[in-house]
Design a protein around this motif. Structure first.
Motif, PDB file in Angstrom:
ATOM      1  N   ARG A   1      20.661  26.458  95.142  1.00  0.00           N
ATOM      2  CA  ARG A   1      20.621  25.234  95.611  1.00  0.00           C
ATOM      3  C   ARG A   1      22.254  24.932  95.429  1.00  0.00           C
ATOM      4  NH1 ARG A   1      15.495  26.488  95.297  1.00  0.00           N
ATOM      5  NH2 ARG A   1      14.117  24.839  96.016  1.00  0.00           N
ATOM      6  N   LEU A   2      22.393  25.177  93.722  1.00  0.00           N
ATOM      7  CA  LEU A   2      24.263  25.112  93.962  1.00  0.00           C
ATOM      8  C   LEU A   2      25.548  26.050  94.065  1.00  0.00           C
ATOM      9  CD1 LEU A   2      24.953  25.221  90.108  1.00  0.00           C
ATOM     10  CD2 LEU A   2      25.945  26.954  92.102  1.00  0.00           C
ATOM     11  N   ARG A   3      24.706  26.770  95.049  1.00  0.00           N
ATOM     12  CA  ARG A   3      25.569  27.932  96.539  1.00  0.00           C
ATOM     13  C   ARG A   3      25.645  27.068  97.464  1.00  0.00           C
ATOM     14  NH1 ARG A   3      26.889  33.487  95.816  1.00  0.00           N
ATOM     15  NH2 ARG A   3      27.859  34.163  97.756  1.00  0.00           N
ATOM     16  N   ILE A   4      24.517  26.606  98.091  1.00  0.00           N
ATOM     17  CA  ILE A   4      24.468  26.103  99.164  1.00  0.00           C
ATOM     18  C   ILE A   4      25.463  24.805  98.806  1.00  0.00           C
ATOM     19  CG2 ILE A   4      23.420  24.678 100.667  1.00  0.00           C
ATOM     20  CD1 ILE A   4      20.801  25.967  99.841  1.00  0.00           C
ATOM     21  N   LEU A   5      26.041  24.086  97.803  1.00  0.00           N
ATOM     22  CA  LEU A   5      26.551  22.803  97.823  1.00  0.00           C
ATOM     23  C   LEU A   5      27.866  23.362  97.977  1.00  0.00           C
ATOM     24  CD1 LEU A   5      24.033  20.275  95.997  1.00  0.00           C
ATOM     25  CD2 LEU A   5      24.851  20.369  98.591  1.00  0.00           C
ATOM     26  N   LEU A   6      28.425  24.690  96.897  1.00  0.00           N
ATOM     27  CA  LEU A   6      29.289  25.076  96.587  1.00  0.00           C
ATOM     28  C   LEU A   6      30.135  25.755  97.840  1.00  0.00           C
ATOM     29  CD1 LEU A   6      31.526  24.627  94.339  1.00  0.00           C
ATOM     30  CD2 LEU A   6      30.741  27.446  93.780  1.00  0.00           C
ATOM     31  N   GLU A   7      29.528  26.690  98.673  1.00  0.00           N
ATOM     32  CA  GLU A   7      29.946  27.131  99.445  1.00  0.00           C
ATOM     33  C   GLU A   7      30.385  26.642 100.903  1.00  0.00           C
ATOM     34  OE1 GLU A   7      27.853  30.789 100.354  1.00  0.00           O
ATOM     35  OE2 GLU A   7      26.608  28.957 101.405  1.00  0.00           O
ATOM     36  N   SER A   8      29.917  25.080 100.713  1.00  0.00           N
ATOM     37  CA  SER A   8      29.985  23.480 102.248  1.00  0.00           C
ATOM     38  C   SER A   8      31.750  23.847 101.251  1.00  0.00           C
ATOM     39  CB  SER A   8      28.652  22.540 102.045  1.00  0.00           C
ATOM     40  OG  SER A   8      29.230  21.588 101.063  1.00  0.00           O
ATOM     41  N   LEU A   9      31.711  23.692 100.776  1.00  0.00           N
ATOM     42  CA  LEU A   9      33.812  23.544 100.144  1.00  0.00           C
ATOM     43  C   LEU A   9      34.389  23.611 101.005  1.00  0.00           C
ATOM     44  CD1 LEU A   9      32.585  22.371  96.344  1.00  0.00           C
ATOM     45  CD2 LEU A   9      32.974  20.493  98.342  1.00  0.00           C
ATOM     46  N   ALA A  10      35.164  23.327 101.222  1.00  0.00           N
ATOM     47  CA  ALA A  10      37.074  24.134 102.137  1.00  0.00           C
ATOM     48  C   ALA A  10      37.771  24.470 101.071  1.00  0.00           C
ATOM     49  CB  ALA A  10      37.672  23.263 102.670  1.00  0.00           C
ATOM     50  N   ASP A  11      37.997  26.186 101.523  1.00  0.00           N
ATOM     51  CA  ASP A  11      38.623  26.907 100.772  1.00  0.00           C
ATOM     52  C   ASP A  11      38.187  27.177  99.471  1.00  0.00           C
ATOM     53  OD1 ASP A  11      40.686  26.254 103.604  1.00  0.00           O
ATOM     54  OD2 ASP A  11      40.843  24.746 101.845  1.00  0.00           O
ATOM     55  N   VAL A  12      36.749  26.728  98.841  1.00  0.00           N
ATOM     56  CA  VAL A  12      36.097  27.868  97.908  1.00  0.00           C
ATOM     57  C   VAL A  12      35.946  29.577  98.567  1.00  0.00           C
ATOM     58  CG1 VAL A  12      33.667  27.473  98.180  1.00  0.00           C
ATOM     59  CG2 VAL A  12      34.094  27.590  96.555  1.00  0.00           C
ATOM     60  N   GLU A  13      36.553  30.712  97.295  1.00  0.00           N
ATOM     61  CA  GLU A  13      35.638  31.550  97.181  1.00  0.00           C
ATOM     62  C   GLU A  13      34.270  31.787  96.703  1.00  0.00           C
ATOM     63  OE1 GLU A  13      38.149  36.163  97.883  1.00  0.00           O
ATOM     64  OE2 GLU A  13      39.384  34.469  97.967  1.00  0.00           O
ATOM     65  N   ILE A  14      33.375  32.284  96.668  1.00  0.00           N
ATOM     66  CA  ILE A  14      31.969  32.878  95.818  1.00  0.00           C
ATOM     67  C   ILE A  14      32.545  34.272  95.542  1.00  0.00           C
ATOM     68  CG2 ILE A  14      29.918  32.496  95.433  1.00  0.00           C
ATOM     69  CD1 ILE A  14      29.619  30.003  96.431  1.00  0.00           C
ATOM     70  N   MET A  15      33.085  34.117  94.128  1.00  0.00           N
ATOM     71  CA  MET A  15      32.997  36.196  93.701  1.00  0.00           C
ATOM     72  C   MET A  15      31.508  36.804  93.654  1.00  0.00           C
ATOM     73  SD  MET A  15      36.356  36.374  94.794  1.00  0.00           S
ATOM     74  CE  MET A  15      36.343  37.643  94.180  1.00  0.00           C
ATOM     75  N   PRO A  16      31.700  38.067  93.781  1.00  0.00           N
ATOM     76  CA  PRO A  16      30.069  38.687  93.856  1.00  0.00           C
ATOM     77  C   PRO A  16      30.013  38.858  92.235  1.00  0.00           C
ATOM     78  CG  PRO A  16      30.952  40.153  94.541  1.00  0.00           C
ATOM     79  CD  PRO A  16      32.247  39.086  94.729  1.00  0.00           C
ATOM     80  N   LEU A  17      28.824  38.647  91.268  1.00  0.00           N
ATOM     81  CA  LEU A  17      29.256  39.434  90.109  1.00  0.00           C
ATOM     82  C   LEU A  17      27.671  40.422  89.987  1.00  0.00           C
ATOM     83  CD1 LEU A  17      27.853  35.436  88.324  1.00  0.00           C
ATOM     84  CD2 LEU A  17      30.408  36.861  88.125  1.00  0.00           C
ATOM     85  N   THR A  18      28.014  40.762  88.718  1.00  0.00           N
ATOM     86  CA  THR A  18      26.853  42.481  88.916  1.00  0.00           C
ATOM     87  C   THR A  18      25.883  41.777  88.309  1.00  0.00           C
ATOM     88  OG1 THR A  18      29.348  43.470  87.904  1.00  0.00           O
ATOM     89  CG2 THR A  18      27.444  44.548  88.034  1.00  0.00           C
ATOM     90  N   ARG A  19      25.620  41.105  87.702  1.00  0.00           N
ATOM     91  CA  ARG A  19      24.475  40.525  87.072  1.00  0.00           C
ATOM     92  C   ARG A  19      24.615  38.841  87.318  1.00  0.00           C
ATOM     93  NH1 ARG A  19      26.899  43.047  82.959  1.00  0.00           N
ATOM     94  NH2 ARG A  19      27.395  41.432  82.181  1.00  0.00           N
ATOM     95  N   ILE A  20      23.603  38.700  88.663  1.00  0.00           N
ATOM     96  CA  ILE A  20      23.460  37.012  88.864  1.00  0.00           C
ATOM     97  C   ILE A  20      22.878  36.427  87.696  1.00  0.00           C
ATOM     98  CG2 ILE A  20      23.953  37.822  90.835  1.00  0.00           C
ATOM     99  CD1 ILE A  20      21.060  37.279  92.068  1.00  0.00           C
ATOM    100  N   ASP A  21      22.003  37.035  87.279  1.00  0.00           N
ATOM    101  CA  ASP A  21      20.935  35.708  86.307  1.00  0.00           C
ATOM    102  C   ASP A  21      20.889  36.218  84.708  1.00  0.00           C
ATOM    103  OD1 ASP A  21      19.695  38.301  86.800  1.00  0.00           O
ATOM    104  OD2 ASP A  21      18.151  37.647  88.222  1.00  0.00           O
ATOM    105  N   GLU A  22      21.697  36.812  84.223  1.00  0.00           N
ATOM    106  CA  GLU A  22      21.843  37.273  82.644  1.00  0.00           C
ATOM    107  C   GLU A  22      22.255  35.730  82.267  1.00  0.00           C
ATOM    108  OE1 GLU A  22      24.763  39.535  80.537  1.00  0.00           O
ATOM    109  OE2 GLU A  22      23.620  40.683  81.177  1.00  0.00           O
ATOM    110  N   CYS A  23      21.157  35.674  80.620  1.00  0.00           N
ATOM    111  CA  CYS A  23      20.928  34.375  80.084  1.00  0.00           C
ATOM    112  C   CYS A  23      22.751  34.223  79.687  1.00  0.00           C
ATOM    113  CB  CYS A  23      20.328  34.897  79.469  1.00  0.00           C
ATOM    114  SG  CYS A  23      20.167  33.409  77.384  1.00  0.00           S
ATOM    115  N   CYS A  24      23.128  33.652  79.181  1.00  0.00           N
ATOM    116  CA  CYS A  24      24.766  33.481  78.457  1.00  0.00           C
ATOM    117  C   CYS A  24      24.325  33.236  76.659  1.00  0.00           C
ATOM    118  CB  CYS A  24      24.881  31.532  78.964  1.00  0.00           C
ATOM    119  SG  CYS A  24      24.645  30.064  78.558  1.00  0.00           S
ATOM    120  N   GLY A  25      23.027  32.714  76.873  1.00  0.00           N
ATOM    121  CA  GLY A  25      22.986  33.137  74.788  1.00  0.00           C
ATOM    122  C   GLY A  25      22.865  31.529  73.722  1.00  0.00           C
ATOM    123  N   PHE A  26      23.254  30.579  75.322  1.00  0.00           N
ATOM    124  CA  PHE A  26      23.198  29.535  74.364  1.00  0.00           C
ATOM    125  C   PHE A  26      21.542  29.423  74.053  1.00  0.00           C
ATOM    126  CE2 PHE A  26      22.971  24.884  74.268  1.00  0.00           C
ATOM    127  CZ  PHE A  26      23.999  24.356  73.817  1.00  0.00           C
TER     128      PHE A  26
END
Length: 270
Positions: free
Chosen positions: A174-199
């Motif tokens: 859902r977040l990506r759907i809305l984010l990529e609708s913005l003009a001039d944004v470039e979404i960079m690909p991650l190696t591990r798209i769903d890894e925990c941040c550790g918080f």
């Protein structure tokens, strides 16, 4: 009495312009990142919903429950349900807080408690509410930056707001759907798209070294992707990683999705 504020279950057919939506602001956003709450309000009002902010709202109780203090979390959960009962929707810019209500409040209420079930079923994460409830798939605006998306564990594993690697079930992010609708944004690909941040809330306190190692590893994946800005739907994850970034002077900035969608400019690099 507010129009549309009843104790009936959520009626999904209510048009946006007739909805009475309650904004729930997590305590750490209220204290440290108030602009995230303001940006959330702006986004909701731009879609035509009537937004209410119950002024006596407090914490959802997640920190106590997270630490095993269930007895202390129970009255907080009951207050939350009483506070938000009857709104057409309760919207929160934090997947972890929403997951607390939707997936863990059942420990504090009887299964047939109608007030609880109404609040549980009417509580949404911000991007989830916009995409799934209001059918919004485009936001007018511009964000001319290379960005990367951090998907929080609660959003993926408990709210199912996007795909996760341990399941083969296709899901839209859902977040990506809305984010990529913005003009001039470039979404960079991650190696591990769903890894925990550790918080992990109090995990970052009780298991400090592990939490830091996980967070640094997560940040480095975003930097390696060529990202300028890490975007997420949970300010708690971003708060954790922002601390690591600033202490190590790493070349990355963070922003909550509500701020990006609301047209906020990036703050100057520290």
């Amino acid at each position: 009495m507010l129009l549309g504020k009843t104790n009936a279950p959520l009626v999904t057919e209510i048009p946006a312009r007739y909805m009475n939506v309650a904004l729930f602001v997590p305590c750490y956003i209220d204290q440290f990142f108030p602009d995230v709450a303001i940006a959330t309000l702006e986004l909701l009002e731009a879609q035509g919903v009537t937004v209410h902010f119950p002024p006596s709202q407090t914490c959802c109780g997640q920190p106590m429950a997270n630490t095993g203090c269930s007895a202390e979390a129970a009255p907080v959960a009951r207050q939350f349900v009483e506070m938000f009962a009857g709104y057409d929707a309760v919207v929160c810019p934090s997947g972890s807080c929403v997951s607390m209500v939707r997936n863990h409040y059942g420990d504090y209420f009887a299964p047939d408690d109608e007030q609880f079930t109404q609040v549980r079923d009417a509580t949404f994460e911000l991007c989830e509410f916009l995409v799934d409830r209001l059918n919004v798939r485009e936001i007018e605006g511009r964000f001319p930056h290379k960005v990367s998306i951090h998907s929080s564990c609660h959003g993926l594993r408990e709210l199912r707001l996007g795909p996760c690697s341990e399941q083969q079930t296709p899901r839209e992010n859902r977040l990506r759907i809305l984010l990529e609708s913005l003009a001039d944004v470039e979404i960079m690909p991650l190696t591990r798209i769903d890894e925990c941040c550790g918080f992990g809330g109090t995990f970052a306190v009780t298991e400090r070294e592990t939490s830091v190692a996980m967070g640094v590893d997560r940040v480095q994946d975003h930097i390696a992707a060529g990202s300028e800005v890490m975007i997420a739907g949970d300010m708690s994850c971003l708060m954790h990683m922002q601390g690591l970034i600033s202490r190590r002077k790493m070349p990355l900035r963070v922003m909550h999705i509500a701020q990006a969608l609301a047209g906020r400019e990036l703050a100057p690099s520290p």
